[in-house]
Scaffold this active site. Structure first.
Site, short mmCIF file in Angstrom:
data_model
loop_
_atom_site.label_atom_id
_atom_site.label_comp_id
_atom_site.label_asym_id
_atom_site.label_seq_id
_atom_site.Cartn_x
_atom_site.Cartn_y
_atom_site.Cartn_z
N THR A 37 22.90 14.55 31.19
CA THR A 37 22.73 13.19 31.17
C THR A 37 23.96 12.38 31.10
O THR A 37 24.04 11.12 31.76
CB THR A 37 22.11 12.71 30.02
OG1 THR A 37 22.49 13.12 28.75
CG2 THR A 37 20.59 13.42 30.05
N LEU A 38 25.29 13.22 30.53
CA LEU A 38 26.42 12.42 30.55
C LEU A 38 27.02 12.43 32.22
O LEU A 38 27.45 11.01 32.55
CB LEU A 38 27.39 13.21 29.74
CG LEU A 38 28.78 12.56 29.87
CD1 LEU A 38 29.13 11.37 29.40
CD2 LEU A 38 29.81 13.55 29.09
N ASN A 39 26.65 13.39 33.00
CA ASN A 39 27.28 13.16 34.27
C ASN A 39 26.61 12.03 35.08
O ASN A 39 27.07 11.12 35.74
CB ASN A 39 26.95 14.47 34.72
CG ASN A 39 27.46 15.93 34.30
OD1 ASN A 39 28.51 15.79 33.70
ND2 ASN A 39 26.83 16.73 34.37
N TRP A 106 28.20 26.90 23.94
CA TRP A 106 28.46 27.15 22.47
C TRP A 106 27.73 25.85 22.04
O TRP A 106 28.66 24.83 21.93
CB TRP A 106 29.92 27.39 22.29
CG TRP A 106 30.36 28.91 22.58
CD1 TRP A 106 30.18 29.77 21.82
CD2 TRP A 106 30.72 29.18 23.97
NE1 TRP A 106 30.66 31.06 22.69
CE2 TRP A 106 31.15 30.56 23.92
CE3 TRP A 106 31.01 28.40 24.88
CZ2 TRP A 106 31.57 31.29 24.95
CZ3 TRP A 106 31.45 29.13 26.25
CH2 TRP A 106 31.91 30.23 26.18
N LYS A 231 13.99 17.62 44.28
CA LYS A 231 14.94 17.89 44.89
C LYS A 231 15.37 19.49 45.36
O LYS A 231 14.81 20.31 44.46
CB LYS A 231 16.18 18.00 43.80
CG LYS A 231 16.47 16.17 43.53
CD LYS A 231 17.17 16.32 42.39
CE LYS A 231 16.74 16.76 41.18
NZ LYS A 231 17.58 16.22 40.10
N GLY A 233 18.34 20.88 46.57
CA GLY A 233 19.82 20.96 46.89
C GLY A 233 20.03 20.52 48.23
O GLY A 233 19.64 19.77 48.89
N ALA A 234 20.76 21.69 49.16
CA ALA A 234 21.14 21.28 50.74
C ALA A 234 20.05 21.31 51.40
O ALA A 234 20.52 20.72 52.41
CB ALA A 234 21.91 22.49 50.71
N GLY A 263 22.78 17.89 41.08
CA GLY A 263 21.69 17.15 40.75
C GLY A 263 21.75 15.97 39.87
O GLY A 263 21.10 15.02 40.00
N ASP A 264 22.71 16.11 38.97
CA ASP A 264 22.82 14.93 37.87
C ASP A 264 23.54 13.64 38.88
O ASP A 264 23.11 12.47 38.71
CB ASP A 264 23.81 15.07 37.01
CG ASP A 264 23.51 16.45 36.02
OD1 ASP A 264 22.31 16.65 36.05
OD2 ASP A 264 24.32 17.22 35.61
#
Length: 310
Positions: A37-39, A106, A231, A233-234, A263-264
């Site tokens: 979600t940050l991306n 981690w 989605k 991908g390519a 994806g993000d």
């Protein structure tokens, strides 16, 4: 910056990337940041829409640096809570010769796991409830305990009742869901509260069993979600509004060095288009154009100077 209020909710992490394989342990590594979600939040901000990122970080220097970086990107940090003990989680990326990636995590002490348990969370939830667009993911759900998921679901209901749009990327990661039935049941139950779902068809195969794209899309519609951008991908993907379902292509990337965040970033491009009034197919095109640039760079968040002109 004026415009609709966008809230993106999830977990931000430190990102460790270097040469592939544990044999490279003595080599130099680069410390960045990432998280699904940050991306999306960073790329959406770079596309001219400043989201408020709802998460929890620690009181440590890394958390301080992350907040400063988000502010420099133009993101709103009024919904970033601070945990007195916990710190950001960490993940390491390994990439193969084709740019496909694998991760080691981690995240047991990640502050974001407690984002709904902190004393300040009540005020943050009240502020987030005014969102015009609320975006979250399956990973967001996977890090929360039952009480945290309940509070998120209540927030989703409040936003939607006020006329806001709910956008969800299932982003299924088996390690985060020891009980796959739990993920299947939760995603299906949430479907009626979601306005747009952005699944990866590979993830859908993992969670629900291998099926044709139309079958996965129909399942979301039958559960109550009106719009789907799926989605591949390519290969491009599929868009559906419940009445028509059609494939969409993507332009091949000039080079692929790391598919982390593809994806993000697609989601960010698509969401930016929809916020600006684009159709589903135009939103998918914009998502694909951004993702094809992202895979040409290492790490989840490519350098700001590599972004296309807005």
């Amino acid at each position: 910056m004026s415009g609709p209020r966008i809230v993106i909710l999830g977990e931000a992490m430190l990102e460790l990337s270097g040469q592939s394989g544990v044999s490279a342990l003595g080599s130099s590594f680069t410390l960045r940041q990432g998280g699904d979600t940050l991306n999306t939040a960073v790329y959406l901000s770079r596309l001219g829409h400043a989201p408020a990122y709802f998460t929890a970080l620690g009181q440590d220097p890394y958390s301080e640096a992350m907040i400063e970086a988000w502010q420099a990107e133009g993101m709103k940090t009024d919904l970033v809570l601070r945990h007195p003990v916990r710190i950001p989680g960490l993940y390491a990326i390994e990439t193969d010769a084709s740019g496909e990636r694998s991760f080691q995590y981690w995240r047991g002490e990640s502050a974001a796991r407690d984002m709904f348990a902190l004393p300040e969370s009540d005020a943050a939830i009240e502020a987030a409830a005014s969102a015009d667009w609320l975006y979250f993911s399956g990973i967001t759900l996977s890090i929360l305990d039952a009480a945290g998921r309940g509070r998120l679901i209540d927030l989703i209901g409040t936003v939607r009742a006020r006329g806001g749009q709910i956008v969800f990327d299932p982003n299924f990661r088996p390690r985060g869901w020891p009980d796959r039935d739990e993920a299947r049941q939760l995603f299906t139950a949430l479907a009626r509260q979601i306005d747009l779902v952005l699944p990866s068809l590979d993830d859908e195969d993992l969670l629900f069993g291998a099926a044709e794209p139309e079958a996965h899309i129909s399942r979301w519609h039958e559960a109550g979600t009106p719009h789907v951008i799926a989605k591949q991908g390519a290969k491009g993907g599929w868009i559906s509004n419940g009445e028509t379902c059609q494939a969409f292509p993507v332009t091949p990337a000039e080079r692929v060095v790391d598919t982390t965040g593809a994806g993000d970033s697609f989601n960010a491009g698509a969401l930016a288009g929809l916020i600006e009034g684009a159709s589903l197919d135009e939103a998918a095109r914009r998502g694909g154009e951004l993702a094809r640039l992202v895979v040409g760079h290492h790490g989840a968040i490519m350098p700001a100077e590599a972004m296309p002109e807005v």
